[in-house]
Design an enzyme around this catalytic site. Structure first.
Site: not given
Ligand code: IPE
Ligand code: IPE
Ligand code: MG
Length: 241
Positions: A15-16, A32, A202, A20, A66, A63
Site C-alpha cells: 500500500d501507499g 504504481h 503475525e 508516494w 477506482r 479496487n
C-alpha cells in the site's frame, strides 16, 4: 545474533503507491510503476531467502471502484509485469498462481494470467500467489457455495462441513495459513485480505510506502517476526517458550 525464522507463507499488503507519487507532485500511476519495480526485487529476494509461499495483495475487489483510467493502468501494468518477468521466474524455479474473481478481469489480462500460470506450473520453488480481484469475504462466499453445491448433489451431508473442508474450498487450497502479513504505508487494517488464512497470522505494520520498500525493510519485518512467540491459544510452557 538471534536466530532468524523465515516465514513459510509471507503475505504483503502493498500500500501507499498513490501517496508516494503525490508527495513528488506526480500522478498516482507513477507510484504504481515504481511499485511494480519493487515487486520484482522483493519476489527475487523472497525466493533467495527461502520463503515457500509469497502472497502479494495486488488488486482488491474494492479496487474495482477506482476511476476507470487507474483500473485500466493497473491491468496493463500487471500484463507488462508478467510478460517481462516470466523468463526470470522460470530461471528461479518460481511457480505463479492467482487468487480472486478472475472472471471479472478484462479478457486480455485473464489470458496472460492463465498463460503465465501454465508456463510456470511445473516449477517446484517458491509459489508466488497474486491476490487479484481478490476479496476475503468473496473467497469465503465462493467456498460456501461450493460446499452448498456438494450438499445439494448429495456428495456430503451438512455434518461433513468442517474447518478442513472449508479450507479445501478456498482459492488455491494447497496454500497454507499465512505466517506473517506485512502492510506498508502506515495503515493498520486488513482491507478484506486473507480472512480465513490470517486467523493466526503475525502482523508487521510499517510507515514505509510500498515504492520505498526494500530488502532492508523486509529483513526488519522478518527479524521482528522471528522474535514473536506464537501461542495459538496455548500457554508459553505448552509451546516450549
Ligand atoms: C496500493 O497503493 C496499490 C493498490 C491498491 C492497487 P494505493 O494505490 O492504494 O496507494 P495509496 O494508498 O492511495 O497511497
Ligand atoms: C488494499 O489497499 C489493497 C491492495 C493493496 C491491493 P487499499 O489502498 O485498496 O486499501 P484501503 O482502501 O486503504 O483500505
Ligand atoms: Mg491504498
Amino acid at each position: 545474533m538471534a536466530d532468524i525464522t523465515i516465514p513459510r507463507h509471507l503475505a504483503i499488503i502493498m500500500d501507499g503507491n498513490g501517496r508516494w507519487a503525490k508527495s513528488r507532485g506526480l500522478p498516482r500511476i507513477f507510484g504504481h510503476k515504481r511499485g511494480a519495480e519493487v515487486v520484482t526485487e522483493i519476489v527475487r529476494y523472497c525466493s533467495d531467502i527461502g520463503v515457500s509461499y509469497l502472497t502479494l495483495y495486488t488488486f482488491s475487489m474494492e479496487n474495482w471502484l477506482r476511476p476507470k483510467e487507474e483500473v485500466g493502468f493497473l491491468m496493463d501494468l500487471l500484463q507488462r509485469y508478467l510478460e517481462k518477468e516470466l523468463d526470470r521466474m522460470q530461471e528461479n524455479n518460481i511457480k505463479i498462481v492467482f487468487s480472486g474473481r478472475l472472471d471479472l478481469l478484462p479478457p486480455k489480462t485473464r489470458e496472460i494470467t492463465q498463460s503465465a500460470a501454465s508456463i510456470l506450473a511445473e516449477n517446484t520453488g517458491m509459489v508466488l500467489n497474486i491476490a487479484l480481484s481478490y476479496g476475503g469475504r468473496n473467497e469465503l462466499v465462493d467456498a460456501a457455495k461450493r460446499m452448498a453445491q456438494m450438499v445439494a448433489d448429495g456428495k456430503i451431508k451438512t455434518e461433513d462441513i468442517t474447518q478442513e473442508l472449508m479450507a479445501s474450498c478456498l482459492y488455491n487450497a494447497d496454500i497454507p495459513d499465512v505466517d506473517l502479513i506485512i502492510r506498508t504505508s502506515g495503515e493498520k487494517r486488513i482491507s478484506n485480505f486473507m480472512l480465513w488464512r490470517a486467523a493466526y497470522s503475525e502482523f508487521f505494520f510499517t510507515e514505509c510506502l510500498w515504492p520505498d520498500f526494500d530488502r532492508t525493510e523486509l529483513d526488519r519485518a522478518i527479524a521482528d517476526f522471528s522474535g514473536r512467540v506464537r501461542r495459538f491459544g496455548m500457554t508459553d510452557e505448552q509451546v516450549g517458550n
